[in-house]
Design a protein around this motif. Structure first.
Motif, PDB file in Angstrom:
ATOM      1  N   HIS A  18       0.585  -0.772  -0.038  1.00 52.94           N
ATOM      2  CA  HIS A  18       0.316  -0.021   0.305  1.00 52.94           C
ATOM      3  C   HIS A  18       1.393   1.297  -0.286  1.00 52.94           C
ATOM      4  O   HIS A  18       0.127   2.491   0.627  1.00 52.94           O
ATOM      5  CB  HIS A  18      -0.848   0.201   1.273  1.00 52.94           C
ATOM      6  N   ARG A  19       1.807   1.356  -0.846  1.00 54.93           N
ATOM      7  CA  ARG A  19       2.647   2.356  -0.899  1.00 54.93           C
ATOM      8  C   ARG A  19       2.958   3.439  -2.245  1.00 54.93           C
ATOM      9  O   ARG A  19       3.066   4.092  -2.340  1.00 54.93           O
ATOM     10  CB  ARG A  19       4.209   2.387  -1.097  1.00 54.93           C
ATOM     11  N   ASP A  20       2.431   2.511  -3.096  1.00 57.56           N
ATOM     12  CA  ASP A  20       2.308   3.303  -4.713  1.00 57.56           C
ATOM     13  C   ASP A  20       1.142   3.874  -4.992  1.00 57.56           C
ATOM     14  O   ASP A  20       0.114   3.749  -4.291  1.00 57.56           O
ATOM     15  CB  ASP A  20       2.447   2.517  -5.914  1.00 57.56           C
ATOM     16  N   ILE A  21       1.167   5.743  -5.021  1.00 56.66           N
ATOM     17  CA  ILE A  21       0.245   6.734  -5.376  1.00 56.66           C
ATOM     18  C   ILE A  21      -0.532   5.971  -6.901  1.00 56.66           C
ATOM     19  O   ILE A  21       0.486   6.182  -7.769  1.00 56.66           O
ATOM     20  CB  ILE A  21       1.020   7.852  -5.293  1.00 56.66           C
ATOM     21  N   ALA A  22      -1.682   5.809  -7.610  1.00 57.06           N
ATOM     22  CA  ALA A  22      -2.299   6.392  -7.820  1.00 57.06           C
ATOM     23  C   ALA A  22      -3.063   6.913  -8.360  1.00 57.06           C
ATOM     24  O   ALA A  22      -3.409   7.587  -9.663  1.00 57.06           O
ATOM     25  CB  ALA A  22      -3.187   5.000  -7.584  1.00 57.06           C
ATOM     26  N   ALA A  23      -3.252   8.171  -7.346  1.00 56.32           N
ATOM     27  CA  ALA A  23      -4.531   9.127  -8.006  1.00 56.32           C
ATOM     28  C   ALA A  23      -2.973  10.404  -7.797  1.00 56.32           C
ATOM     29  O   ALA A  23      -2.624  10.570  -7.990  1.00 56.32           O
ATOM     30  CB  ALA A  23      -5.310   9.736  -6.686  1.00 56.32           C
ATOM     31  N   ARG A  24      -3.355  11.364  -9.441  1.00 60.51           N
ATOM     32  CA  ARG A  24      -2.446  12.263  -9.955  1.00 60.51           C
ATOM     33  C   ARG A  24      -3.423  13.756  -8.553  1.00 60.51           C
ATOM     34  O   ARG A  24      -2.411  13.881  -8.352  1.00 60.51           O
ATOM     35  CB  ARG A  24      -3.106  12.849 -11.294  1.00 60.51           C
ATOM     36  N   ASN A  25      -4.310  13.710  -8.932  1.00 59.40           N
ATOM     37  CA  ASN A  25      -5.303  15.055  -7.910  1.00 59.40           C
ATOM     38  C   ASN A  25      -6.310  14.668  -6.970  1.00 59.40           C
ATOM     39  O   ASN A  25      -6.689  13.456  -6.956  1.00 59.40           O
ATOM     40  CB  ASN A  25      -5.885  15.935  -8.699  1.00 59.40           C
ATOM     41  N   GLY A  26      -6.630  15.160  -5.607  1.00 60.60           N
ATOM     42  CA  GLY A  26      -7.532  15.175  -4.629  1.00 60.60           C
ATOM     43  C   GLY A  26      -8.566  14.904  -5.367  1.00 60.60           C
ATOM     44  O   GLY A  26      -9.453  14.911  -6.211  1.00 60.60           O
ATOM     45  N   ILE A  27      -8.689  16.536  -4.414  1.00 62.91           N
ATOM     46  CA  ILE A  27     -10.237  17.410  -5.111  1.00 62.91           C
ATOM     47  C   ILE A  27     -10.465  18.458  -6.223  1.00 62.91           C
ATOM     48  O   ILE A  27      -9.351  19.516  -5.102  1.00 62.91           O
ATOM     49  CB  ILE A  27     -10.681  17.233  -3.037  1.00 62.91           C
ATOM     50  N   MET A  28     -10.855  18.866  -7.236  1.00 63.94           N
ATOM     51  CA  MET A  28     -10.040  19.685  -7.637  1.00 63.94           C
ATOM     52  C   MET A  28     -11.739  20.147  -8.782  1.00 63.94           C
ATOM     53  O   MET A  28     -12.441  19.191  -8.515  1.00 63.94           O
ATOM     54  CB  MET A  28      -9.444  19.761  -8.655  1.00 63.94           C
ATOM     55  N   VAL A  45      -7.375  14.997   2.560  1.00 60.48           N
ATOM     56  CA  VAL A  45      -6.815  14.419   1.334  1.00 60.48           C
ATOM     57  C   VAL A  45      -5.222  14.236   1.243  1.00 60.48           C
ATOM     58  O   VAL A  45      -4.537  14.644   1.859  1.00 60.48           O
ATOM     59  CB  VAL A  45      -6.659  15.539   0.210  1.00 60.48           C
ATOM     60  N   ARG A  46      -4.918  12.647   0.900  1.00 55.63           N
ATOM     61  CA  ARG A  46      -3.393  11.856   1.599  1.00 55.63           C
ATOM     62  C   ARG A  46      -3.391  10.975   0.009  1.00 55.63           C
ATOM     63  O   ARG A  46      -3.557  10.451  -0.179  1.00 55.63           O
ATOM     64  CB  ARG A  46      -3.242  10.885   2.591  1.00 55.63           C
ATOM     65  N   ASN A  47      -1.643  10.669  -0.119  1.00 52.15           N
ATOM     66  CA  ASN A  47      -1.152  10.273  -0.818  1.00 52.15           C
ATOM     67  C   ASN A  47      -1.943  10.292  -2.115  1.00 52.15           C
ATOM     68  O   ASN A  47      -1.864   9.263  -3.161  1.00 52.15           O
ATOM     69  CB  ASN A  47      -1.684   8.756  -0.173  1.00 52.15           C
ATOM     70  N   VAL A  48      -1.705  11.555  -2.872  1.00 48.46           N
ATOM     71  CA  VAL A  48      -1.793  11.642  -3.836  1.00 48.46           C
ATOM     72  C   VAL A  48       0.142  12.373  -4.849  1.00 48.46           C
ATOM     73  O   VAL A  48       0.109  12.958  -3.634  1.00 48.46           O
ATOM     74  CB  VAL A  48      -2.926  12.893  -4.594  1.00 48.46           C
ATOM     75  N   TRP A  49      -0.078  12.292  -5.822  1.00 44.10           N
ATOM     76  CA  TRP A  49       1.032  12.967  -6.404  1.00 44.10           C
ATOM     77  C   TRP A  49       1.510  13.481  -6.869  1.00 44.10           C
ATOM     78  O   TRP A  49       2.880  15.168  -6.690  1.00 44.10           O
ATOM     79  CB  TRP A  49       1.813  11.767  -7.146  1.00 44.10           C
ATOM     80  N   LEU A  50       0.021  14.749  -6.869  1.00 38.82           N
ATOM     81  CA  LEU A  50       0.549  16.196  -8.048  1.00 38.82           C
ATOM     82  C   LEU A  50      -0.346  17.150  -7.184  1.00 38.82           C
ATOM     83  O   LEU A  50       0.508  18.578  -6.830  1.00 38.82           O
ATOM     84  CB  LEU A  50       0.516  16.385  -9.530  1.00 38.82           C
ATOM     85  N   ARG A  51      -1.570  17.198  -7.512  1.00 34.16           N
ATOM     86  CA  ARG A  51      -2.486  18.526  -6.458  1.00 34.16           C
ATOM     87  C   ARG A  51      -3.242  18.144  -5.340  1.00 34.16           C
ATOM     88  O   ARG A  51      -4.486  16.541  -5.657  1.00 34.16           O
ATOM     89  CB  ARG A  51      -3.501  18.955  -7.336  1.00 34.16           C
ATOM     90  N   GLY A  52      -3.180  18.406  -4.222  1.00 36.55           N
ATOM     91  CA  GLY A  52      -3.826  17.521  -3.097  1.00 36.55           C
ATOM     92  C   GLY A  52      -5.763  18.172  -3.250  1.00 36.55           C
ATOM     93  O   GLY A  52      -6.392  17.955  -3.486  1.00 36.55           O
ATOM     94  N   ILE A  53      -5.570  19.602  -2.702  1.00 35.26           N
ATOM     95  CA  ILE A  53      -7.405  20.917  -2.961  1.00 35.26           C
ATOM     96  C   ILE A  53      -6.472  21.632  -4.408  1.00 35.26           C
ATOM     97  O   ILE A  53      -5.718  22.500  -3.153  1.00 35.26           O
ATOM     98  CB  ILE A  53      -7.342  20.775  -1.526  1.00 35.26           C
ATOM     99  N   TYR A  54      -6.841  21.693  -4.988  1.00 37.47           N
ATOM    100  CA  TYR A  54      -7.077  22.294  -5.943  1.00 37.47           C
ATOM    101  C   TYR A  54      -8.197  23.612  -6.911  1.00 37.47           C
ATOM    102  O   TYR A  54      -8.995  22.167  -7.375  1.00 37.47           O
ATOM    103  CB  TYR A  54      -6.838  21.244  -7.328  1.00 37.47           C
ATOM    104  N   ALA A  77       6.937  19.434  -8.872  1.00 37.10           N
ATOM    105  CA  ALA A  77       5.811  20.622  -8.883  1.00 37.10           C
ATOM    106  C   ALA A  77       4.702  20.397  -8.061  1.00 37.10           C
ATOM    107  O   ALA A  77       3.229  20.861  -8.177  1.00 37.10           O
ATOM    108  CB  ALA A  77       5.241  20.655 -10.649  1.00 37.10           C
ATOM    109  N   SER A  78       4.551  18.922  -7.168  1.00 35.71           N
ATOM    110  CA  SER A  78       3.309  18.635  -6.071  1.00 35.71           C
ATOM    111  C   SER A  78       2.876  19.917  -5.259  1.00 35.71           C
ATOM    112  O   SER A  78       4.139  20.741  -4.902  1.00 35.71           O
ATOM    113  CB  SER A  78       3.781  17.711  -5.188  1.00 35.71           C
ATOM    114  N   ILE A  79       1.609  20.758  -5.347  1.00 36.16           N
ATOM    115  CA  ILE A  79       1.179  21.132  -4.464  1.00 36.16           C
ATOM    116  C   ILE A  79       0.554  20.620  -3.520  1.00 36.16           C
ATOM    117  O   ILE A  79      -0.902  20.159  -3.729  1.00 36.16           O
ATOM    118  CB  ILE A  79       0.667  22.583  -5.311  1.00 36.16           C
TER     119      ILE A  79
END
Length: 190
Positions: A18-28, A45-54, A77-79
């Motif tokens: 359970h370590r690989d991140i599948a989601a690019r963004n959380g909520i946007m 929001v956790r374990n996303v690789w580019l934008r958490g809340i956008y 570029a993760s935020i």
């Protein structure tokens, strides 16, 4: 009370570790708009690789309050929480383990207040704000805990930026102001 987790235990590659991140963004929102009333509060929001809340898109009006964002640092570029070309309030959030915790780019007026940020490459930054933006960064607690971390920085805003009553610790650079063709008001920095 919504939780968004970018680790998908149903994908074979994610079991059993359970370590690989599948989601690019959380909520946007999407890039259409402008949208008014985009409100995200009391979520995780956790374990996303580019934008958490956008909130992307010209003229968006948003409110991001009392959220927890963790582990958004898989890309340079993760935020954790990001405003692009809109304006609103980012208040009372907890952001940790982010490349860039809270950012506002081409803001039309954003207030960043009362947030707690830990273990992030940069705490809060605003850049290229609109001429009438008048961004404000106040009462945030930032503990970078990251090598070469920045607490708060502004870059090339065309409007005024007010920075006051923030606590900054364990950052290589506490406060940075770059491309100074604007008014930057700083007071009560700890």
């Amino acid at each position: 009370d919504l939780a968004v987790d970018g680790i998908n235990p149903n994908l074979p590659v994610h079991r059993p570790v359970h370590r690989d991140i599948a989601a690019r963004n959380g909520i946007m929102t999407d890039f259409g708009g402008p949208y008014t009333g985009f409100s995200v509060h009391d979520t995780t929001v956790r374990n996303v690789w580019l934008r958490g809340i956008y909130s992307p898109g010209s003229g968006n009006v948003f409110e991001f309050r009392n959220n927890t964002v963790d582990n958004v640092n898989s890309d340079p570029a993760s935020i954790g929480i990001f405003n692009y070309m809109g304006g609103g309030v980012i208040d009372g959030n907890h952001v940790s383990n982010a490349n860039d915790a809270i950012a506002s780019n081409w803001s039309t007026g954003t207030i960043v207040s009362n947030n707690t940020i830990t273990n992030s490459g940069s705490g809060v930054h605003v850049d290229n704000s609109a001429a009438a933006a008048n961004d404000e960064i106040h009462h945030n607690h930032i503990d970078c805990g990251a090598t070469n971390g920045y607490g708060i920085f502004t870059f090339g805003p065309y409007g005024d930026v007010s920075v006051h009553d923030n606590d900054i610790a364990a950052c290589a650079v506490g406060l940075g102001a770059f491309a100074a063709a604007y008014s930057l008001r700083i007071r009560n920095l700890r």
